[in-house]
Design a protein around this motif. Structure first.
Motif, PDB file in Angstrom:
ATOM      1  N   ALA A   1     -29.337 119.259  44.061  1.00 18.45           N
ATOM      2  CA  ALA A   1     -28.517 120.280  43.390  1.00 18.45           C
ATOM      3  C   ALA A   1     -27.122 120.399  43.966  1.00 18.45           C
ATOM      4  CB  ALA A   1     -29.217 121.640  43.472  1.00 18.45           C
ATOM      5  N   GLN A   2     -26.806 119.645  45.005  1.00 20.01           N
ATOM      6  CA  GLN A   2     -25.529 119.847  45.691  1.00 20.01           C
ATOM      7  C   GLN A   2     -24.314 119.477  44.852  1.00 20.01           C
ATOM      8  OE1 GLN A   2     -26.797 117.990  49.654  1.00 20.01           O
ATOM      9  NE2 GLN A   2     -25.362 119.562  50.338  1.00 20.01           N
ATOM     10  N   GLY A   3     -24.505 118.702  43.818  1.00 18.78           N
ATOM     11  CA  GLY A   3     -23.381 118.370  42.955  1.00 18.78           C
ATOM     12  C   GLY A   3     -22.869 119.551  42.156  1.00 18.78           C
ATOM     13  N   HIS A   4     -23.650 120.619  42.104  1.00 16.18           N
ATOM     14  CA  HIS A   4     -23.251 121.838  41.394  1.00 16.18           C
ATOM     15  C   HIS A   4     -23.110 122.943  42.442  1.00 16.18           C
ATOM     16  CE1 HIS A   4     -22.675 124.556  38.099  1.00 16.18           C
ATOM     17  NE2 HIS A   4     -23.783 125.251  38.346  1.00 16.18           N
ATOM     18  N   ALA A   5     -21.928 123.023  43.045  1.00 11.30           N
ATOM     19  CA  ALA A   5     -21.713 123.897  44.202  1.00 11.30           C
ATOM     20  C   ALA A   5     -21.999 125.359  43.907  1.00 11.30           C
ATOM     21  CB  ALA A   5     -20.281 123.734  44.704  1.00 11.30           C
ATOM     22  N   ALA A   6     -21.910 125.755  42.659  1.00  7.29           N
ATOM     23  CA  ALA A   6     -22.090 127.165  42.305  1.00  7.29           C
ATOM     24  C   ALA A   6     -23.477 127.686  42.659  1.00  7.29           C
ATOM     25  CB  ALA A   6     -21.817 127.380  40.819  1.00  7.29           C
ATOM     26  N   VAL A   7     -24.479 126.800  42.737  1.00  8.08           N
ATOM     27  CA  VAL A   7     -25.830 127.278  43.042  1.00  8.08           C
ATOM     28  C   VAL A   7     -25.933 127.766  44.488  1.00  8.08           C
ATOM     29  CG1 VAL A   7     -26.986 125.875  41.304  1.00  8.08           C
ATOM     30  CG2 VAL A   7     -26.666 124.956  43.607  1.00  8.08           C
ATOM     31  N   PHE A   8     -24.933 127.458  45.313  1.00 11.08           N
ATOM     32  CA  PHE A   8     -24.939 127.926  46.692  1.00 11.08           C
ATOM     33  C   PHE A   8     -24.058 129.160  46.895  1.00 11.08           C
ATOM     34  CE2 PHE A   8     -26.102 123.483  46.716  1.00 11.08           C
ATOM     35  CZ  PHE A   8     -27.221 123.482  47.544  1.00 11.08           C
ATOM     36  N   ASP A   9     -23.357 129.580  45.853  1.00 15.03           N
ATOM     37  CA  ASP A   9     -22.516 130.778  45.950  1.00 15.03           C
ATOM     38  C   ASP A   9     -23.394 131.994  46.227  1.00 15.03           C
ATOM     39  OD1 ASP A   9     -20.321 129.235  45.391  1.00 15.03           O
ATOM     40  OD2 ASP A   9     -20.123 129.879  43.300  1.00 15.03           O
ATOM     41  N   GLY A  10     -22.985 132.800  47.181  1.00 13.36           N
ATOM     42  CA  GLY A  10     -23.750 133.994  47.520  1.00 13.36           C
ATOM     43  C   GLY A  10     -25.010 133.712  48.300  1.00 13.36           C
ATOM     44  N   ARG A  11     -25.170 132.482  48.750  1.00 10.56           N
ATOM     45  CA  ARG A  11     -26.354 132.110  49.531  1.00 10.56           C
ATOM     46  C   ARG A  11     -25.893 131.407  50.822  1.00 10.56           C
ATOM     47  NH1 ARG A  11     -28.010 130.533  43.993  1.00 10.56           N
ATOM     48  NH2 ARG A  11     -29.473 132.140  43.269  1.00 10.56           N
ATOM     49  N   PRO A  12     -25.274 132.150  51.732  1.00  7.09           N
ATOM     50  CA  PRO A  12     -24.685 131.539  52.929  1.00  7.09           C
ATOM     51  C   PRO A  12     -25.708 130.899  53.852  1.00  7.09           C
ATOM     52  CG  PRO A  12     -24.656 133.935  53.096  1.00  7.09           C
ATOM     53  CD  PRO A  12     -25.030 133.605  51.681  1.00  7.09           C
ATOM     54  N   ALA A  13     -26.896 131.490  53.959  1.00  7.74           N
ATOM     55  CA  ALA A  13     -27.903 130.908  54.846  1.00  7.74           C
ATOM     56  C   ALA A  13     -28.384 129.565  54.313  1.00  7.74           C
ATOM     57  CB  ALA A  13     -29.076 131.869  55.012  1.00  7.74           C
ATOM     58  N   LEU A  14     -28.587 129.487  53.003  1.00  8.95           N
ATOM     59  CA  LEU A  14     -29.017 128.233  52.385  1.00  8.95           C
ATOM     60  C   LEU A  14     -27.943 127.162  52.524  1.00  8.95           C
ATOM     61  CD1 LEU A  14     -31.127 126.711  50.675  1.00  8.95           C
ATOM     62  CD2 LEU A  14     -29.999 127.635  48.630  1.00  8.95           C
ATOM     63  N   LYS A  15     -26.717 127.529  52.302  1.00 11.59           N
ATOM     64  CA  LYS A  15     -25.605 126.583  52.400  1.00 11.59           C
ATOM     65  C   LYS A  15     -25.457 126.072  53.831  1.00 11.59           C
ATOM     66  CE  LYS A  15     -20.749 126.065  50.967  1.00 11.59           C
ATOM     67  NZ  LYS A  15     -20.140 125.578  52.215  1.00 11.59           N
ATOM     68  N   ALA A  16     -25.506 126.995  54.808  1.00 14.58           N
ATOM     69  CA  ALA A  16     -25.368 126.584  56.208  1.00 14.58           C
ATOM     70  C   ALA A  16     -26.538 125.703  56.628  1.00 14.58           C
ATOM     71  CB  ALA A  16     -25.278 127.818  57.102  1.00 14.58           C
ATOM     72  N   TRP A  17     -27.724 126.030  56.124  1.00  7.23           N
ATOM     73  CA  TRP A  17     -28.908 125.244  56.489  1.00  7.23           C
ATOM     74  C   TRP A  17     -28.819 123.817  55.962  1.00  7.23           C
ATOM     75  CZ3 TRP A  17     -32.372 123.531  52.647  1.00  7.23           C
ATOM     76  CH2 TRP A  17     -33.513 122.873  53.133  1.00  7.23           C
ATOM     77  N   ILE A  18     -28.483 123.624  54.691  1.00  8.19           N
ATOM     78  CA  ILE A  18     -28.438 122.266  54.152  1.00  8.19           C
ATOM     79  C   ILE A  18     -27.324 121.466  54.814  1.00  8.19           C
ATOM     80  CG2 ILE A  18     -26.984 122.865  52.142  1.00  8.19           C
ATOM     81  CD1 ILE A  18     -29.825 120.263  52.160  1.00  8.19           C
ATOM     82  N   GLU A  19     -26.207 122.099  55.090  1.00  5.45           N
ATOM     83  CA  GLU A  19     -25.121 121.397  55.774  1.00  5.45           C
ATOM     84  C   GLU A  19     -25.516 121.032  57.200  1.00  5.45           C
ATOM     85  OE1 GLU A  19     -21.792 124.002  55.346  1.00  5.45           O
ATOM     86  OE2 GLU A  19     -21.375 123.374  53.263  1.00  5.45           O
TER      87      GLU A  19
ATOM     88  N   LEU B   1     -34.580 131.777  55.117  1.00  2.90           N
ATOM     89  CA  LEU B   1     -33.744 131.164  56.153  1.00  2.90           C
ATOM     90  C   LEU B   1     -32.944 132.202  56.913  1.00  2.90           C
ATOM     91  CD1 LEU B   1     -32.602 128.071  54.083  1.00  2.90           C
ATOM     92  CD2 LEU B   1     -33.958 127.982  56.190  1.00  2.90           C
ATOM     93  N   ALA B   2     -32.528 133.268  56.234  1.00  5.65           N
ATOM     94  CA  ALA B   2     -31.764 134.325  56.903  1.00  5.65           C
ATOM     95  C   ALA B   2     -32.611 135.065  57.936  1.00  5.65           C
ATOM     96  CB  ALA B   2     -31.235 135.309  55.866  1.00  5.65           C
ATOM     97  N   LYS B   3     -33.932 135.044  57.734  1.00  8.14           N
ATOM     98  CA  LYS B   3     -34.823 135.788  58.638  1.00  8.14           C
ATOM     99  C   LYS B   3     -35.553 134.898  59.640  1.00  8.14           C
ATOM    100  CE  LYS B   3     -35.839 139.743  55.640  1.00  8.14           C
ATOM    101  NZ  LYS B   3     -36.929 140.515  54.968  1.00  8.14           N
ATOM    102  N   SER B   4     -35.487 133.606  59.453  1.00  6.26           N
ATOM    103  CA  SER B   4     -36.345 132.707  60.235  1.00  6.26           C
ATOM    104  C   SER B   4     -35.600 131.917  61.296  1.00  6.26           C
ATOM    105  CB  SER B   4     -37.041 131.722  59.287  1.00  6.26           C
ATOM    106  OG  SER B   4     -36.087 130.855  58.680  1.00  6.26           O
ATOM    107  N   GLY B   5     -34.376 132.306  61.586  1.00 10.49           N
ATOM    108  CA  GLY B   5     -33.608 131.554  62.576  1.00 10.49           C
ATOM    109  C   GLY B   5     -32.928 130.330  62.018  1.00 10.49           C
ATOM    110  N   GLY B   6     -32.865 130.233  60.695  1.00 14.43           N
ATOM    111  CA  GLY B   6     -32.133 129.136  60.069  1.00 14.43           C
ATOM    112  C   GLY B   6     -32.928 127.866  59.902  1.00 14.43           C
ATOM    113  N   TYR B   7     -34.244 127.932  60.075  1.00 12.77           N
ATOM    114  CA  TYR B   7     -35.102 126.762  59.866  1.00 12.77           C
ATOM    115  C   TYR B   7     -36.310 127.175  59.033  1.00 12.77           C
ATOM    116  CZ  TYR B   7     -32.356 124.624  63.601  1.00 12.77           C
ATOM    117  OH  TYR B   7     -31.326 124.141  64.357  1.00 12.77           O
ATOM    118  N   MET B   8     -36.977 126.193  58.452  1.00 15.30           N
ATOM    119  CA  MET B   8     -38.089 126.494  57.572  1.00 15.30           C
ATOM    120  C   MET B   8     -39.304 127.018  58.326  1.00 15.30           C
ATOM    121  SD  MET B   8     -36.754 125.954  54.659  1.00 15.30           S
ATOM    122  CE  MET B   8     -38.247 126.511  53.858  1.00 15.30           C
ATOM    123  N   VAL B   9     -39.608 126.407  59.483  1.00 12.12           N
ATOM    124  CA  VAL B   9     -40.833 126.743  60.212  1.00 12.12           C
ATOM    125  C   VAL B   9     -40.548 126.743  61.715  1.00 12.12           C
ATOM    126  CG1 VAL B   9     -43.194 125.996  60.778  1.00 12.12           C
ATOM    127  CG2 VAL B   9     -42.337 125.755  58.438  1.00 12.12           C
ATOM    128  N   GLY B  10     -41.050 127.745  62.398  1.00 12.46           N
ATOM    129  CA  GLY B  10     -41.077 127.722  63.859  1.00 12.46           C
ATOM    130  C   GLY B  10     -39.762 127.917  64.562  1.00 12.46           C
TER     131      GLY B  10
END
Length: 220
Positions: A182-200, A156-165
């Motif tokens: 997995a969102q109920g366990h916020a710690a899995v998104f720690d250190g993963r800003p692109a993933l967190k921004a994408w799901i939000e 996601l950090a390299k693809s423009g913030g989307y999965m495809v295209g």
């Protein structure tokens, strides 16, 4: 008319979210999971995944299923990929390469993310997150998610913030609806800003909100 068999509190959220994005008219045919009913075969029980009338549609007895003008299809990811290709416009593939990538990431979510993410969700939903067993289950699941979540973060950090295209597509819906567990366990998104921004960002979309409002209103 397009029909989706299932309920909002099921994997039917995947095609329904896409349908909301596309603003397609559809009919939701309520079919509840049999395990949620005390006596699914009792007289007067709501139509469920063990009901003969639903097994005539899907002999596997799982939801969702789809009927699009007589074309019947099962499995949520197959349904979303079909709908995106037929009706999706920019949410669907522009060429065979994008189609392959959408299939790849959808299957990646199902095979590499869903099981441990769903364990986190079910542990929290069952109120067991503070028990020793629950803490262990969540810790183990979080460890199992490390590699796939790192893969998603890098992609996601390299693809423009989307999965495809470089745009929002059915692949984002399919993967986001798995990562959501997995969102109920916020710690899995720690250190993963692109993933967190994408799901939000995915969940800020009007299509997701329309689906989620109806899911929330549905009895648990």
């Amino acid at each position: 008319m397009l029909k989706i068999y299932g309920v909002y509190r099921s994997r039917a959220t995947r095609p329904i979210w896409l349908i909301e994005e596309l603003k397609l008219p559809f009919e939701l045919v309520p079919v509840i999971q049999a395990y949620r009913l005390k006596e699914p075969m009792a007289a007067g029980a709501p139509v469920n995944t063990l009901s003969p009338e639903f097994l005539a549609v899907n002999p596997m007895g799982s939801v969702p299923s789809m009927d699009d003008g007589g074309f019947v299809l099962h499995e949520s990811l197959a349904i979303t990929l079909y709908l995106a290709r037929k009706y999706g416009g920019d949410l669907g593939p522009k060429d065979i390469n994008e189609e392959a990538q959408m299939v790849q990431w959808s299957l990646f979510g199902a095979t590499s993310v869903e099981t441990p993410a769903l364990k986190i969700s079910s542990t929290i939903a069952g109120g067991k997150q503070d028990s020793e067993e629950g803490k262990t289950d969540i810790d183990v699941s979080a460890r199992l998610l490390k590699r796939p979540f790192d893969v998603l973060e890098k992609h996601l950090a390299k693809s423009g913030g989307y999965m495809v295209g470089g745009r929002f597509t059915v692949a984002d819906i399919n993967v986001a609806e798995v990562v959501r567990y997995a969102q109920g366990h916020a710690a899995v998104f720690d250190g993963r800003p692109a993933l967190k921004a994408w799901i939000e960002g995915c969940q800020a979309r009007a299509g997701f909100k329309a689906m989620w409002d109806k899911r929330t209103a549905e009895p648990a």
